[in-house]
Motif scaffolding. Structure first.
Motif, short mmCIF file in Angstrom:
data_model
loop_
_atom_site.label_atom_id
_atom_site.label_comp_id
_atom_site.label_asym_id
_atom_site.label_seq_id
_atom_site.Cartn_x
_atom_site.Cartn_y
_atom_site.Cartn_z
N GLY A 1 -47.67 -29.74 -34.42
CA GLY A 1 -46.55 -30.43 -35.05
C GLY A 1 -46.76 -30.64 -36.53
O GLY A 1 -47.86 -30.94 -36.99
N GLU A 2 -45.70 -30.46 -37.29
CA GLU A 2 -45.76 -30.69 -38.73
C GLU A 2 -45.03 -31.98 -39.11
O GLU A 2 -45.45 -32.68 -40.01
CB GLU A 2 -45.16 -29.51 -39.48
CG GLU A 2 -46.00 -28.26 -39.37
CD GLU A 2 -45.39 -27.09 -40.11
OE1 GLU A 2 -44.45 -27.31 -40.90
OE2 GLU A 2 -45.84 -25.96 -39.89
N LYS A 3 -43.94 -32.27 -38.42
CA LYS A 3 -43.19 -33.49 -38.72
C LYS A 3 -43.90 -34.71 -38.15
O LYS A 3 -44.01 -35.73 -38.80
CB LYS A 3 -41.78 -33.40 -38.16
CG LYS A 3 -40.91 -32.42 -38.90
CD LYS A 3 -39.51 -32.45 -38.38
CE LYS A 3 -38.65 -31.46 -39.14
NZ LYS A 3 -37.29 -31.44 -38.63
N ARG A 4 -44.33 -34.63 -36.92
CA ARG A 4 -45.01 -35.73 -36.27
C ARG A 4 -46.37 -35.23 -35.80
O ARG A 4 -46.50 -34.63 -34.74
CB ARG A 4 -44.20 -36.24 -35.10
CG ARG A 4 -44.78 -37.48 -34.50
CD ARG A 4 -43.84 -38.08 -33.50
NE ARG A 4 -44.48 -39.24 -32.94
CZ ARG A 4 -43.83 -40.28 -32.51
NH1 ARG A 4 -42.52 -40.29 -32.55
NH2 ARG A 4 -44.47 -41.30 -32.01
N VAL A 5 -47.37 -35.49 -36.61
CA VAL A 5 -48.70 -34.97 -36.35
C VAL A 5 -49.37 -35.79 -35.26
O VAL A 5 -49.36 -37.02 -35.29
CB VAL A 5 -49.55 -35.03 -37.65
CG1 VAL A 5 -50.96 -34.54 -37.39
CG2 VAL A 5 -48.90 -34.23 -38.74
N ARG A 6 -49.93 -35.11 -34.28
CA ARG A 6 -50.73 -35.79 -33.27
C ARG A 6 -52.12 -35.98 -33.84
O ARG A 6 -52.72 -35.06 -34.39
CB ARG A 6 -50.80 -34.97 -31.99
CG ARG A 6 -49.50 -34.95 -31.25
CD ARG A 6 -49.67 -34.26 -29.93
NE ARG A 6 -48.42 -34.25 -29.21
CZ ARG A 6 -48.23 -33.64 -28.07
NH1 ARG A 6 -49.22 -32.97 -27.53
NH2 ARG A 6 -47.08 -33.69 -27.48
N MET A 7 -52.62 -37.19 -33.68
CA MET A 7 -53.91 -37.52 -34.28
C MET A 7 -54.99 -37.67 -33.22
O MET A 7 -54.76 -38.27 -32.17
CB MET A 7 -53.80 -38.83 -35.07
CG MET A 7 -52.86 -38.76 -36.24
SD MET A 7 -52.77 -40.30 -37.15
CE MET A 7 -51.76 -41.28 -36.07
N GLY A 8 -56.14 -37.13 -33.54
CA GLY A 8 -57.35 -37.34 -32.75
C GLY A 8 -58.38 -37.99 -33.66
O GLY A 8 -58.44 -37.71 -34.86
N PHE A 9 -59.17 -38.89 -33.12
CA PHE A 9 -60.14 -39.62 -33.92
C PHE A 9 -61.54 -39.39 -33.39
O PHE A 9 -61.79 -39.46 -32.19
CB PHE A 9 -59.83 -41.12 -33.90
CG PHE A 9 -58.49 -41.45 -34.49
CD1 PHE A 9 -58.38 -41.68 -35.85
CD2 PHE A 9 -57.36 -41.52 -33.71
CE1 PHE A 9 -57.15 -41.97 -36.41
CE2 PHE A 9 -56.13 -41.82 -34.25
CZ PHE A 9 -56.03 -42.04 -35.61
N ASP A 10 -62.43 -39.10 -34.32
CA ASP A 10 -63.84 -38.94 -33.97
C ASP A 10 -64.46 -40.33 -33.86
O ASP A 10 -64.21 -41.19 -34.70
CB ASP A 10 -64.56 -38.12 -35.04
CG ASP A 10 -65.99 -37.80 -34.67
OD1 ASP A 10 -66.33 -37.83 -33.47
OD2 ASP A 10 -66.78 -37.53 -35.59
N ARG A 11 -65.23 -40.57 -32.83
CA ARG A 11 -65.86 -41.87 -32.61
C ARG A 11 -66.71 -42.28 -33.82
O ARG A 11 -66.74 -43.45 -34.21
CB ARG A 11 -66.70 -41.84 -31.34
CG ARG A 11 -67.30 -43.19 -30.97
CD ARG A 11 -68.01 -43.13 -29.63
NE ARG A 11 -67.11 -42.79 -28.55
CZ ARG A 11 -66.42 -43.69 -27.84
NH1 ARG A 11 -66.50 -44.95 -28.14
NH2 ARG A 11 -65.63 -43.32 -26.85
N LYS A 12 -67.37 -41.33 -34.44
CA LYS A 12 -68.23 -41.62 -35.60
C LYS A 12 -67.38 -42.15 -36.77
O LYS A 12 -67.78 -43.08 -37.46
CB LYS A 12 -69.00 -40.38 -36.03
CG LYS A 12 -69.97 -40.62 -37.18
CD LYS A 12 -70.70 -39.35 -37.56
CE LYS A 12 -71.66 -39.55 -38.69
NZ LYS A 12 -71.11 -40.21 -39.87
N ASP A 13 -66.19 -41.58 -36.99
CA ASP A 13 -65.31 -42.06 -38.05
C ASP A 13 -64.86 -43.49 -37.79
O ASP A 13 -64.77 -44.30 -38.72
CB ASP A 13 -64.09 -41.15 -38.20
CG ASP A 13 -64.45 -39.78 -38.74
OD1 ASP A 13 -65.47 -39.68 -39.45
OD2 ASP A 13 -63.72 -38.82 -38.44
N ILE A 14 -64.57 -43.81 -36.54
CA ILE A 14 -64.16 -45.17 -36.19
C ILE A 14 -65.32 -46.14 -36.42
O ILE A 14 -65.14 -47.21 -36.99
CB ILE A 14 -63.68 -45.23 -34.73
CG1 ILE A 14 -62.49 -44.30 -34.50
CG2 ILE A 14 -63.35 -46.66 -34.33
CD1 ILE A 14 -61.26 -44.65 -35.30
#
Length: 118
Positions: free
Chosen positions: A57-70
């Protein structure tokens, strides 16, 4: 042609910085931070939390988060000192006053407290 599993697509080499294969959903990341998903999105928009786009998706991007970033975000927040509890500055004005307290009764005109003569 054999396709690779989605989990292996997110693995990077150690030279580029390692990302775990298990990405957190926005709900899981918000739960880990004990905040709402709306607040999580605000942190992402402000650039305070990194995310990995999943899907196409370009309009509504699905986000995934890396545990290390959190966990890095939590650590960066932990280091901030609260301005109200940091060292106190000397007051900029005098703390004592030269003014005198006068009762309201003393401000009344003399003679108005007496009963009028019949």
């Amino acid at each position: 042609m054999m396709s690779r599993p989605a989990a292996t697509l997110w693995r990077r080499s150690k030279a580029m910085g390692e990302v775990s294969a298990d990405l957190l959903t926005p709900d899981q990341a918000a739960q880990l931070l004990t905040i709402s998903t709306k607040t999580l999105r605000e942190h992402v928009r402000a650039g305070e939390i990194a995310f990995i786009p999943t899907g196409r998706g370009e309009k509504r991007v699905r986000m995934g988060f890396d545990r290390k970033d959190i966990l890095d975000f939590i650590e960066s927040r932990r280091k901030r000192a609260c301005p109200s509890t940091s060292t106190q500055k000397a007051p900029s004005t005098k703390l004592s006053s030269n003014s005198m307290v006068i009762l309201f009764e003393d401000l009344q005109r003399p003679g108005t407290r007496r009963k009028p003569k019949p």
